[in-house]
Design a protein around this motif. Structure first.
Motif, PDB file in Angstrom:
ATOM      1  N   VAL A 159       6.097 -30.722 103.281  1.00 10.13           N
ATOM      2  CA  VAL A 159       4.939 -31.058 102.449  1.00 10.13           C
ATOM      3  C   VAL A 159       5.020 -32.520 102.051  1.00 10.13           C
ATOM      4  O   VAL A 159       6.067 -33.010 101.615  1.00 10.13           O
ATOM      5  N   GLU A 160       3.920 -33.215 102.181  1.00  7.98           N
ATOM      6  CA  GLU A 160       3.910 -34.645 101.907  1.00  7.98           C
ATOM      7  C   GLU A 160       3.836 -34.905 100.403  1.00  7.98           C
ATOM      8  O   GLU A 160       3.355 -34.067  99.640  1.00  7.98           O
ATOM      9  N   ASP A 176       2.435 -36.140  96.833  1.00  6.19           N
ATOM     10  CA  ASP A 176       1.063 -35.993  96.350  1.00  6.19           C
ATOM     11  C   ASP A 176       0.188 -37.187  96.705  1.00  6.19           C
ATOM     12  O   ASP A 176      -0.995 -37.034  97.000  1.00  6.19           O
ATOM     13  N   HIS A 195       0.029 -38.814  99.254  1.00  5.88           N
ATOM     14  CA  HIS A 195      -0.408 -38.787 100.638  1.00  5.88           C
ATOM     15  C   HIS A 195      -1.117 -37.482 101.004  1.00  5.88           C
ATOM     16  O   HIS A 195      -1.447 -37.278 102.166  1.00  5.88           O
ATOM     17  N   ARG A 196      -1.318 -36.593 100.058  1.00  5.63           N
ATOM     18  CA  ARG A 196      -1.907 -35.301 100.362  1.00  5.63           C
ATOM     19  C   ARG A 196      -3.363 -35.468 100.787  1.00  5.63           C
ATOM     20  O   ARG A 196      -4.102 -36.286 100.245  1.00  5.63           O
ATOM     21  N   LYS A 253      -7.202 -34.147 101.101  1.00  4.68           N
ATOM     22  CA  LYS A 253      -8.124 -33.357 100.271  1.00  4.68           C
ATOM     23  C   LYS A 253      -9.191 -32.743 101.183  1.00  4.68           C
ATOM     24  O   LYS A 253      -9.844 -33.461 101.948  1.00  4.68           O
ATOM     25  N   LYS A 308      -2.615 -24.921 101.597  1.00  5.55           N
ATOM     26  CA  LYS A 308      -1.652 -25.343 100.573  1.00  5.55           C
ATOM     27  C   LYS A 308      -0.251 -25.404 101.159  1.00  5.55           C
ATOM     28  O   LYS A 308       0.530 -26.325 100.851  1.00  5.55           O
ATOM     29  N   GLN A 328       0.546 -26.280 104.022  1.00  2.00           N
ATOM     30  CA  GLN A 328       0.648 -27.497 104.837  1.00  2.00           C
ATOM     31  C   GLN A 328       0.546 -28.758 103.982  1.00  2.00           C
ATOM     32  O   GLN A 328       0.430 -29.860 104.518  1.00  2.00           O
ATOM     33  N   GLY A 329       0.566 -28.597 102.655  1.00  2.00           N
ATOM     34  CA  GLY A 329       0.468 -29.761 101.781  1.00  2.00           C
ATOM     35  C   GLY A 329      -0.930 -30.320 101.669  1.00  2.00           C
ATOM     36  O   GLY A 329      -1.122 -31.498 101.354  1.00  2.00           O
ATOM     37  N   ILE A 330      -1.939 -29.476 101.928  1.00  2.00           N
ATOM     38  CA  ILE A 330      -3.336 -29.909 101.890  1.00  2.00           C
ATOM     39  C   ILE A 330      -3.979 -29.338 100.630  1.00  2.00           C
ATOM     40  O   ILE A 330      -3.924 -28.127 100.387  1.00  2.00           O
ATOM     41  N   ALA A 331      -4.569 -30.198  99.817  1.00  2.00           N
ATOM     42  CA  ALA A 331      -5.259 -29.766  98.604  1.00  2.00           C
ATOM     43  C   ALA A 331      -6.670 -29.333  98.978  1.00  2.00           C
ATOM     44  O   ALA A 331      -7.471 -30.144  99.445  1.00  2.00           O
ATOM     45  N   ARG A 373      -4.085 -30.080 109.886  1.00  2.00           N
ATOM     46  CA  ARG A 373      -3.116 -31.094 109.441  1.00  2.00           C
ATOM     47  C   ARG A 373      -2.832 -32.092 110.561  1.00  2.00           C
ATOM     48  O   ARG A 373      -2.808 -33.307 110.326  1.00  2.00           O
TER      49      ARG A 373
END
Length: 348
Positions: A2-3, A5, A7-8, A10, A40, A42-45, A334
């Motif tokens: 997970v990257e 925040d 770099h997340r 959206k 989530k 994958q670190g995606i908001a 991603r």
């Protein structure tokens, strides 16, 4: 991994609804809860974006800061079409936001005309395209006289504008729409063709295929993320079937490793999907993050294996999906977002 925040990415997930549904939308209570959870992971908001034409300004303001918009909206819903929504999505894409599925991609692969344009692939059959009512009325009578046909309006869902037509006597036909609970009826061929004139309004078209004799043996739905199979659905379908055929079965879902469908998986991954993208001039990176292809069973091969005849491609609102599909969808998204970000950094 997970990257951080800062770099997340959206992402908004869009579906239709009214102002109340928009105010009450929550990731964990939506029908797409598994997709939100996979993103989530994958670190995606991700956040919901409930849309209606009346809420256009609010939705546009919400979406403009996003990196991507994933869209679940049927081409026809409650009598409403996607004209205004597609205009918004094209605007967002031109602003650099990843839109899946992009309306232009849907216009190439998510319409029934794809059956005609890809008819020479091994999934094809004796398919014809009528671009005008005059062409339809001149050519269709001889084709239906030779055997049962299936007509499909170019854009639609839920069996709307899909008809089985077979000769019933001199100048009469037996017709049945694929819409749920539709009953067969006998009418004059002239009256039926007159009814079909509405399908040519505003540039509409009709696609004509032979009725598949193994129709009652079931349909296989192949779920795709980009260019890769991510699952299957198998169902006994009863649309276009006589009442005595009984009810349809539930669709049973399985993952991409289902041993029953490995031949189909190989064909889709290695042959048919790349060939379709070339014929339709679709960048493989623009294939939807989730789409599906419905196959009826064709004649058996000399080796006794099933052949497959493409029935339709769904790219607008694919749901429900196999349990394995959300994670694959999130990974596809991603990867695309990382590639886009890296290209922009290299160009800066």
């Amino acid at each position: 991994m997970v990257e951080p925040d800062r770099h997340r990415f959206k992402v908004a997930i869009l579906w239709r609804g009214d102002a109340q549904a928009r105010a009450e939308a929550r990731p964990e209570t939506s029908r797409l809860a598994a997709v939100f959870a996979a993103l989530k992971g994958q670190g995606i908001a991700a956040e919901p974006a409930v849309y209606s034409d009346e809420l256009m300004d609010q939705v546009r303001d919400q979406l403009l800061p996003m990196d991507a918009v994933l869209v679940w909206a049927d081409p026809i819903a409650g009598g409403l079409r996607r004209t205004a929504l597609d205009r918004l999505l094209r605007h967002l894409a031109s602003a650099g936001i990843l839109v899946s599925a992009h309306p232009d991609v849907i216009g190439k692969m998510g319409v029934k005309e794809v059956l005609y344009r890809t008819r020479e692939l091994d999934w094809g059959t004796d398919t014809h395209l009528y671009e005008t009512a005059a062409a339809f009325e001149a050519q269709f009578p001889a084709r239906v006289a030779a055997g049962p046909r299936v007509l499909k309006q170019n854009r639609g869902n839920g069996g709307i504008g899909v008809w089985k037509v077979e000769a019933a006597g001199a100048e009469t036909v037996r017709v049945q729409e694929a819409r749920r609970a539709a009953e067969p009826e006998v009418t004059s061929l002239a009256a039926f063709m007159s009814l079909c004139r509405d399908y040519f309004a505003e540039g509409g078209r009709l696609i004509d295929q032979p009725f598949q004799l193994r129709h009652l043996d079931g349909m296989v739905r192949c779920y795709m993320s980009g260019g890769q199979v991510v699952g299957f659905g198998r169902q006994l379908v009863r649309a276009l079937a006589p009442p005595e055929a009984g009810p349809a079965s539930p669709r049973l879902y399985s993952g991409p490793d289902d041993v029953r469908f490995q031949r189909l998986r190989g064909l889709m991954d290695q042959d048919w999907t790349p060939a379709m993208a070339r014929r339709l001039d679709i960048d493989p990176a623009a294939l939807p993050v989730i789409w599906d292809a419905d196959f009826l069973l064709g004649p058996r091969t000399p080796e006794g294996e099933d052949s497959y005849v493409l029935c339709e491609i769904n790219a607008s609102s694919v749901f429900p999906i196999p349990d394995e599909a959300p994670a694959a969808l999130a990974e596809t998204l991603r990867q695309r977002l990382v590639e886009r970000r890296n290209r922009r950094a290299a160009d800066a």
